[in-house]
Design an enzyme around this catalytic site. Structure first.
Site, PDB file in Angstrom:
ATOM      1  N   SER A   1       0.861  -1.180   0.000  1.00  0.00           N
ATOM      2  CA  SER A   1       0.000   0.000   0.000  1.00  0.00           C
ATOM      3  C   SER A   1       0.905   1.240   0.000  1.00  0.00           C
ATOM      4  O   SER A   1       2.085   1.148   0.360  1.00  0.00           O
ATOM      5  CB  SER A   1      -0.853  -0.054   1.278  1.00  0.00           C
ATOM      6  OG  SER A   1      -0.961   1.200   1.881  1.00  0.00           O
TER       7      SER A   1
ATOM      8  N   TYR B   1      -0.155  -1.587  10.610  1.00  0.00           N
ATOM      9  CA  TYR B   1      -0.438  -1.727   9.175  1.00  0.00           C
ATOM     10  C   TYR B   1       0.703  -1.101   8.364  1.00  0.00           C
ATOM     11  O   TYR B   1       1.232  -1.711   7.435  1.00  0.00           O
ATOM     12  CB  TYR B   1      -1.774  -1.040   8.849  1.00  0.00           C
ATOM     13  CG  TYR B   1      -2.107  -1.015   7.381  1.00  0.00           C
ATOM     14  CD1 TYR B   1      -2.650  -2.127   6.760  1.00  0.00           C
ATOM     15  CD2 TYR B   1      -1.873   0.123   6.609  1.00  0.00           C
ATOM     16  CE1 TYR B   1      -2.939  -2.113   5.406  1.00  0.00           C
ATOM     17  CE2 TYR B   1      -2.158   0.149   5.260  1.00  0.00           C
ATOM     18  CZ  TYR B   1      -2.692  -0.975   4.665  1.00  0.00           C
ATOM     19  OH  TYR B   1      -2.971  -0.959   3.320  1.00  0.00           O
TER      20      TYR B   1
HETATM   21  N1  LIG Z   1      -8.248  -2.064  -0.760  1.00  0.00           N
HETATM   22  C1  LIG Z   1      -7.295  -1.154  -0.772  1.00  0.00           C
HETATM   23  O1  LIG Z   1      -7.551   0.064  -0.751  1.00  0.00           O
HETATM   24  C2  LIG Z   1      -5.854  -1.596  -0.854  1.00  0.00           C
HETATM   25  C3  LIG Z   1      -4.898  -0.649  -1.240  1.00  0.00           C
HETATM   26  C4  LIG Z   1      -3.560  -1.024  -1.325  1.00  0.00           C
HETATM   27  C5  LIG Z   1      -3.198  -2.321  -1.022  1.00  0.00           C
HETATM   28  N2  LIG Z   1      -4.140  -3.228  -0.648  1.00  0.00           N
HETATM   29  C6  LIG Z   1      -3.695  -4.588  -0.329  1.00  0.00           C
HETATM   30  O2  LIG Z   1      -4.115  -5.456  -1.347  1.00  0.00           O
HETATM   31  C7  LIG Z   1      -4.278  -6.784  -0.817  1.00  0.00           C
HETATM   32  C8  LIG Z   1      -5.637  -7.318  -1.195  1.00  0.00           C
HETATM   33  O3  LIG Z   1      -6.605  -6.530  -0.529  1.00  0.00           O
HETATM   34  P1  LIG Z   1      -8.095  -6.349  -1.020  1.00  0.00           P
HETATM   35  O4  LIG Z   1      -8.325  -4.906  -1.136  1.00  0.00           O
HETATM   36  O5  LIG Z   1      -8.385  -7.231  -2.172  1.00  0.00           O
HETATM   37  O6  LIG Z   1      -8.858  -6.826   0.324  1.00  0.00           O
HETATM   38  P2  LIG Z   1      -9.793  -8.079   0.644  1.00  0.00           P
HETATM   39  O7  LIG Z   1     -10.932  -8.099  -0.294  1.00  0.00           O
HETATM   40  O8  LIG Z   1     -10.077  -7.997   2.102  1.00  0.00           O
HETATM   41  O9  LIG Z   1      -8.845  -9.325   0.336  1.00  0.00           O
HETATM   42  C9  LIG Z   1      -7.883  -9.802   1.240  1.00  0.00           C
HETATM   43  C10 LIG Z   1      -7.564 -11.235   0.885  1.00  0.00           C
HETATM   44  O10 LIG Z   1      -6.558 -11.735   1.805  1.00  0.00           O
HETATM   45  C11 LIG Z   1      -6.993 -12.998   2.315  1.00  0.00           C
HETATM   46  N3  LIG Z   1      -6.451 -13.223   3.632  1.00  0.00           N
HETATM   47  C12 LIG Z   1      -6.498 -12.402   4.716  1.00  0.00           C
HETATM   48  N4  LIG Z   1      -5.926 -12.994   5.783  1.00  0.00           N
HETATM   49  C13 LIG Z   1      -5.505 -14.224   5.371  1.00  0.00           C
HETATM   50  C14 LIG Z   1      -4.865 -15.318   6.001  1.00  0.00           C
HETATM   51  N5  LIG Z   1      -4.539 -15.282   7.309  1.00  0.00           N
HETATM   52  N6  LIG Z   1      -4.588 -16.414   5.274  1.00  0.00           N
HETATM   53  C15 LIG Z   1      -4.928 -16.478   3.972  1.00  0.00           C
HETATM   54  N7  LIG Z   1      -5.533 -15.481   3.307  1.00  0.00           N
HETATM   55  C16 LIG Z   1      -5.826 -14.372   3.991  1.00  0.00           C
HETATM   56  C17 LIG Z   1      -8.531 -12.871   2.336  1.00  0.00           C
HETATM   57  O11 LIG Z   1      -9.169 -14.128   2.269  1.00  0.00           O
HETATM   58  P3  LIG Z   1      -9.816 -14.929   3.499  1.00  0.00           P
HETATM   59  O12 LIG Z   1     -10.468 -13.956   4.403  1.00  0.00           O
HETATM   60  O13 LIG Z   1     -10.735 -15.875   2.811  1.00  0.00           O
HETATM   61  O14 LIG Z   1      -8.662 -15.640   4.125  1.00  0.00           O
HETATM   62  C18 LIG Z   1      -8.777 -12.138   1.018  1.00  0.00           C
HETATM   63  O15 LIG Z   1      -8.791 -13.059  -0.045  1.00  0.00           O
HETATM   64  C19 LIG Z   1      -4.090  -6.669   0.696  1.00  0.00           C
HETATM   65  O16 LIG Z   1      -2.786  -7.057   1.026  1.00  0.00           O
HETATM   66  C20 LIG Z   1      -4.299  -5.174   0.941  1.00  0.00           C
HETATM   67  O17 LIG Z   1      -3.650  -4.713   2.100  1.00  0.00           O
HETATM   68  C21 LIG Z   1      -5.471  -2.900  -0.577  1.00  0.00           C
END
Ligand SMILES: NC(=O)c1ccc[n+]([C@@H]2O[C@H](COP(=O)([O-])OP(=O)(O)OC[C@H]3O[C@@H](n4cnc5c(N)ncnc54)[C@H](OP(=O)(O)O)[C@@H]3O)[C@@H](O)[C@H]2O)c1
Length: 285
Positions: free
Chosen positions: A160, A173
Site C-alpha cells: 500500500s 499496518y
Molecule cells: N483495498 C485497498 O484500498 C488496498 C490498497 C492497497 C493495497 N491493498 C492490499 O491489497 C491486498 C488485497 O486486498 P483487497 O483490497 O483485495 O482486500 P480483501 O478483499 O479484504 O482481500 C484480502 C484477501 O486476503 C486474504 N487473507 C487475509 N488474511 C488471510 C490469512 N490469514 N490467510 C490467507 N488469506 C488471507 C482474504 O481471504 P480470506 O479472508 O478468505 O482468508 C482475502 O482473499 C491486501 O494485502 C491489501 O492490504 C489494498
C-alpha cells in the site's frame, strides 16, 4: 480492421520491450478469495494461466474458481490460513507435488486493524506482520529453491502507499506494508544475476471488500486521498498484470499516487505534513 488492431498492439509491445506470455503459466495467488486477488486471478486465467487460489475461506475460493472454470479457464483451490507457517509450508509442498514449480507468485493476502500505537496490543502487532509479510516470505521461500534450479520465475508483492508514506492511526499496518516493500528490495538484491524477477505493486485506495473486512480502516484513510482516483479491483488487477508482463520492478497506481511518491522523495516534510493534518486524530485530539 482486426489486423490493424493486432499491428497496433504489436507496435505498442515492441516499444514497451519484451513481455511475458501469461498463457500456460502456473500462478499462485494468495488472498484470491476476494477483492484484488480474486480479480487478478480471473484476469490471468482469462489469459491462459492456471491459477492456484489461496485464502482461508474455501467457499469463496470455490466461487472464484467456478467462475473461472465456467469461462474455460483453469483454477485450483487451496484453502489455507497463511498466518500459520506450517500450514503455509504444507500447502506449498502440496502445490509442488501436484503441479510443479509456479512461474509466478503473487503475494497479495493481507488483513489487519488500523490502530494508534497505544491501542495496539503487542501481540496484535506481531499478528499484523504474519499476513502480509511472514506469509509472503514463507510462500516465496518454499518455492525459491526450485525456481533457482530452473533459473526463472516472477515474484510480485502487493503493498500500500503506507509503505512509502506513514499515516496516523495505523502503526502496525504501516510497518507491515513497509516490510513488504523492503522484502521486495531485499529479494531483488538476493536474486541479482539469476533469472528470477521481483516486482512491487502499490495500488492507492481500492474499493474492494477490504474495508468491510477491516472495520474502522476507511475512516482513517487521510482525507488528502480524496483528491486521487479510487481504483476498482479490476484496475488494481491490471496493474499487477502490467508488472508481470512488462517485468516492472515497481508499479504505483493511479498516476496521482505515483506523483505523490516522487514528490515525497524530494520534499518529504511538506508531503508528510499534508498527510498528517488530513489523517486520523485520537478522540478529542
Ligand atoms: N483495498 C485497498 O484500498 C488496498 C490498497 C492497497 C493495497 N491493498 C492490499 O491489497 C491486498 C488485497 O486486498 P483487497 O483490497 O483485495 O482486500 P480483501 O478483499 O479484504 O482481500 C484480502 C484477501 O486476503 C486474504 N487473507 C487475509 N488474511 C488471510 C490469512 N490469514 N490467510 C490467507 N488469506 C488471507 C482474504 O481471504 P480470506 O479472508 O478468505 O482468508 C482475502 O482473499 C491486501 O494485502 C491489501 O492490504 C489494498
Amino acid at each position: 480492421m482486426q489486423q490493424t488492431m493486432q499491428h497496433k498492439t504489436l507496435l505498442i509491445y515492441a516499444l514497451q520491450g519484451s513481455i511475458m506470455d501469461i498463457n500456460g503459466k502456473l500462478i499462485v495467488v494468495t488472498g484470491a478469495s476476494s477483492g484484488i486477488g480474486a480479480e487478478v486471478s480471473r484476469l490471468l486465467a482469462a489469459r491462459g494461466a492456471h491459477v492456484l487460489l489461496l485464502a482461508r475461506t474455501r467457499d469463496k475460493l470455490v466461487t472464484v474458481a467456478g467462475k473461472i472454470q465456467v469461462g474455460g479457464g483453469q483454477a485450483s483451490v487451496y484453502p489455507v490460513d497463511l498466518s500459520n507457517l506450517e500450514a503455509t509450508a504444507d500447502v506449498a509442498s502440496q502445490i509442488s507435488q501436484t503441479h510443479g514449480t509456479p512461474d509466478v507468485i503473487i503475494n497479495n493476502a493481507g488483513a489487519g486493524r488500523w490502530l494508534f500505537t497505544e491501542d495496539t496490543a503487542p501481540q496484535e502487532a506481531v499478528e499484523m506482520m504474519a499476513v502480509p509479510y511472514f506469509a509472503a516470505f514463507a510462500m516465496t521461500r518454499a518455492f525459491l529453491p526450485d525456481m533457482l534450479k530452473r533459473d526463472s520465475g516472477f515474484i510480485v508483492n502487493i503493498t500500500s502507499p503506507a509503505a512509502f508514506i506513514a499515516w496516523p492511526g495505523a502503526t502496525s499496518y504501516v510497518v507491515a506494508r513497509a516490510a513488504m516493500r523492503s522484502f521486495s528490495d531485499a529479494l531483488r538484491a538476493d536474486l541479482g544475476g539469476t533469472g528470477i524477477r521481483v516486482g512491487l505493486v502499490v495500488p492507492g485506495l481500492v474499493n474492494s471488500p477490504y474495508f468491510e473486512h477491516n472495520p474502522g480502516a476507511l475512516g482513517k484513510v487521510p482525507r488528502i486521498s480524496r483528491l486521487f482516483r479510487t481504483l476498482t479491483p479490476q484496475q488494481a488487477a491490471q496493474a499487477i498484470l502490467r508488472c508481470i508482463q512488462h517485468d516492472r520492478r515497481q508499479v504505483i497506481v493511479p498516476l496521482e499516487m505515483y506523483l505523490v511518491a516522487v514528490l515525497h522523495r524530494w520534499f518529504p516534510r511538506p508531503v508528510e505534513w499534508l498527510v498528517n493534518i488530513t489523517g486520523a486524530r485520537r478522540p478529542g485530539g
